[in-house]
Design a protein around this motif. Structure first.
Motif, mmCIF file in Angstrom:
data_model
loop_
_atom_site.group_PDB
_atom_site.id
_atom_site.type_symbol
_atom_site.label_atom_id
_atom_site.label_comp_id
_atom_site.label_asym_id
_atom_site.label_seq_id
_atom_site.Cartn_x
_atom_site.Cartn_y
_atom_site.Cartn_z
ATOM 1 N N ARG A 7 -38.105 -60.778 -19.079
ATOM 2 C CA ARG A 7 -36.596 -60.465 -18.869
ATOM 3 C C ARG A 7 -36.277 -59.830 -19.913
ATOM 4 N N GLU A 8 -35.074 -59.193 -20.237
ATOM 5 C CA GLU A 8 -34.818 -58.474 -21.348
ATOM 6 C C GLU A 8 -34.771 -59.391 -22.520
ATOM 7 N N GLN A 9 -35.349 -59.170 -23.780
ATOM 8 C CA GLN A 9 -35.540 -60.050 -24.849
ATOM 9 C C GLN A 9 -36.101 -59.329 -25.819
ATOM 10 N N ASP A 10 -35.897 -59.858 -27.103
ATOM 11 C CA ASP A 10 -36.321 -58.968 -28.235
ATOM 12 C C ASP A 10 -37.888 -58.586 -27.956
ATOM 13 N N SER A 11 -38.093 -57.281 -28.453
ATOM 14 C CA SER A 11 -39.412 -56.784 -28.219
ATOM 15 C C SER A 11 -40.004 -56.383 -26.758
ATOM 16 N N ALA A 12 -39.221 -56.822 -25.763
ATOM 17 C CA ALA A 12 -39.638 -56.784 -24.589
ATOM 18 C C ALA A 12 -39.998 -55.174 -24.139
ATOM 19 N N TRP A 13 -39.571 -54.235 -24.616
ATOM 20 C CA TRP A 13 -39.685 -52.807 -24.380
ATOM 21 C C TRP A 13 -40.995 -52.485 -24.884
ATOM 22 N N LEU A 14 -41.456 -52.840 -26.247
ATOM 23 C CA LEU A 14 -42.606 -52.372 -26.872
ATOM 24 C C LEU A 14 -43.882 -53.236 -25.974
ATOM 25 N N THR A 15 -43.738 -54.543 -25.594
ATOM 26 C CA THR A 15 -44.765 -55.038 -25.034
ATOM 27 C C THR A 15 -45.020 -54.603 -23.590
ATOM 28 N N ALA A 16 -43.825 -54.218 -23.020
ATOM 29 C CA ALA A 16 -43.685 -53.684 -21.395
ATOM 30 C C ALA A 16 -44.224 -52.278 -21.537
ATOM 31 N N MET A 17 -44.407 -51.671 -22.659
ATOM 32 C CA MET A 17 -45.018 -50.277 -22.855
ATOM 33 C C MET A 17 -46.550 -50.592 -22.810
ATOM 34 N N ARG A 18 -47.052 -51.229 -24.234
ATOM 35 C CA ARG A 18 -48.295 -51.187 -24.273
ATOM 36 C C ARG A 18 -49.242 -52.127 -23.321
ATOM 37 N N THR A 19 -48.641 -53.110 -22.763
ATOM 38 C CA THR A 19 -49.606 -53.779 -21.795
ATOM 39 C C THR A 19 -50.091 -53.190 -20.494
ATOM 40 N N PRO A 20 -48.964 -52.466 -19.753
ATOM 41 C CA PRO A 20 -49.676 -51.767 -18.402
ATOM 42 C C PRO A 20 -50.498 -50.422 -19.120
ATOM 43 N N ALA A 21 -50.212 -50.139 -20.481
ATOM 44 C CA ALA A 21 -51.054 -48.841 -20.978
ATOM 45 C C ALA A 21 -52.436 -49.353 -20.731
ATOM 46 N N VAL A 22 -52.681 -50.434 -21.074
ATOM 47 C CA VAL A 22 -53.999 -51.105 -20.849
ATOM 48 C C VAL A 22 -54.626 -51.175 -19.571
ATOM 49 N N THR A 23 -53.886 -52.179 -19.008
ATOM 50 C CA THR A 23 -54.271 -52.655 -17.545
ATOM 51 C C THR A 23 -54.303 -51.485 -16.495
ATOM 52 N N VAL A 24 -53.270 -50.614 -16.490
ATOM 53 C CA VAL A 24 -53.424 -49.777 -15.460
ATOM 54 C C VAL A 24 -54.422 -48.667 -15.614
ATOM 55 N N PRO A 25 -54.706 -48.052 -16.793
ATOM 56 C CA PRO A 25 -55.750 -47.171 -16.967
ATOM 57 C C PRO A 25 -57.100 -47.885 -16.425
ATOM 58 N N ALA A 26 -57.358 -49.097 -16.803
ATOM 59 C CA ALA A 26 -58.566 -49.914 -16.491
ATOM 60 C C ALA A 26 -58.639 -49.971 -15.033
ATOM 61 N N ALA A 27 -57.392 -49.994 -14.181
ATOM 62 C CA ALA A 27 -57.342 -50.239 -12.962
ATOM 63 C C ALA A 27 -57.682 -48.893 -12.422
ATOM 64 N N ALA A 28 -57.463 -47.837 -12.949
ATOM 65 C CA ALA A 28 -57.716 -46.488 -12.547
ATOM 66 C C ALA A 28 -59.096 -46.155 -12.741
ATOM 67 N N ALA A 29 -59.690 -46.739 -13.632
ATOM 68 C CA ALA A 29 -61.497 -46.693 -13.992
ATOM 69 C C ALA A 29 -62.151 -47.281 -13.136
#
Length: 228
Positions: A7-29
Motif C-alpha cells: 500500500r502507498e508508503q515510504d519508498s513504495a514506488w522505488l521497490t515497486a519499480m525494481r521488483t517486477p523489473a527482475v521478476t517479469v523479465p525472468a518470467a519472460a525468459a
C-alpha cells in the motif's frame, strides 16, 4: 488473512519499480510464449507486476488477479484497464487462478510460517512460478518438486533459511536469476518443466534504480537538491 502488499508508503514506488523489473523479465525468459499470467496480491507490487507483464510478455492475452480484498482487485483493474495490451480479469478463487495461468506470481506478506494458500495439487507441469514473497504463499512442496528452483540470490535465500523462513528446508537451488538472464545457466529446457523462480529483492537493484533516478531528475527539473 488478507494477502496484499505495498500500500502507498515510504519508498513504495522505488521497490515497486525494481521488483517486477527482475521478476517479469525472468518470467519472460523462462516462459516466453505465455498467453496467461496470474497475479496474487493487488497492492502496489501486484499492480506494477501486471503492468510490467503486459510489456515484457509479447504473447500475453489475459491476466487474472486475486486478492482477499475485493476493493484492491477492483482498484487494480480500474487503474490499469485504460492501458493498452491485455485483458485483466478477477479470478474466482486462488485455485481458479492457479489452474488458469501459465505464469503465476505473488506479492503478499513475507512470513516465517508458510500460508500455503496455493496448494501443490493445483500446480501442473509446464507452469512457471515467480514469487517475490519468499516462501509465504505457496505450498512448500511445490518448490521442492519443481524441475528447477531458481533464486535471485543464493546467499540471501540461505540467510532467510537460517532465520527460519523455510521451516521445512530450502529447496535445492539450480541457479540464480541473473545467471539465467545472462545465458550462463539454462532456463526452460522443455515445455513440461515446472519452474519456480523466487525473487525477493536485492539491495543492488534499489541502488541501480536510485542511481538512474538521481541522474535523470535534474534533466527533467524534478526533485529537490538538499545541502549536505
Amino acid at each position: 488473512m488478507a494477502y496484499q502488499l505495498g500500500r502507498e508508503q515510504d519508498s513504495a514506488w522505488l521497490t515497486a519499480m525494481r521488483t517486477p523489473a527482475v521478476t517479469v523479465p525472468a518470467a519472460a525468459a523462462l516462459h516466453p510464449g505465455a498467453t496467461t499470467f496470474g497475479m496474487f496480491g493487488c497492492g502496489v507490487q501486484g499492480r506494477e507486476h501486471v503492468r510490467y507483464a503486459a510489456l515484457a510478455l509479447p504473447g500475453l492475452e489475459t491476466v487474472y488477479v486475486h486478492d482477499t480484498d475485493e476493493a484492491a482487485e477492483e482498484a487494480l483493474i480500474t487503474q490499469l484497464r485504460p492501458e493498452p495490451g491485455v485483458r485483466i480479469s478477477k479470478g474466482e478463487s486462488a485455485e481458479a487462478v492457479a489452474k488458469s495461468a501459465e505464469v503465476l506470481s505473488s506479492a503478499t506478506d513475507v512470513l516465517r510460517e508458510p500460508l500455503a494458500v496455493v496448494k501443490g495439487e493445483w500446480i501442473s507441469a509446464g507452469q512457471t512460478i515467480v514469487p517475490c514473497d519468499l516462501n509465504t504463499f505457496w505450498d512448500p512442496r511445490t518448490s521442492r518438486r519443481a524441475d528447477k528452483y531458481l533464486v535471485d540470490s543464493i546467499e540471501e535465500h540461505e540467510l532467510f533459511a537460517s532465520m527460519g523462513y523455510f521451516p521445512d528446508g530450502l529447496a535445492g537451488i539450480a541457479g540464480e536469476t541473473g545467471e539465467v538472464l545472462a545465458g550462463v545457466k539454462p532456463g526452460r529446457e522443455s515445455a513440461d518443466e515446472l519452474i519456480v523462480n523466487s525473487n525477493i529483492g536485492m539491495a543492488v537493484c534499489d541502488i541501480a534504480v536510485g542511481n538512474a533516478i538521481m541522474h535523470r531528475a535534474p534533466a527533467r527539473g524534478a526533485g529537490v537538491r538538499l545541502p549536505l
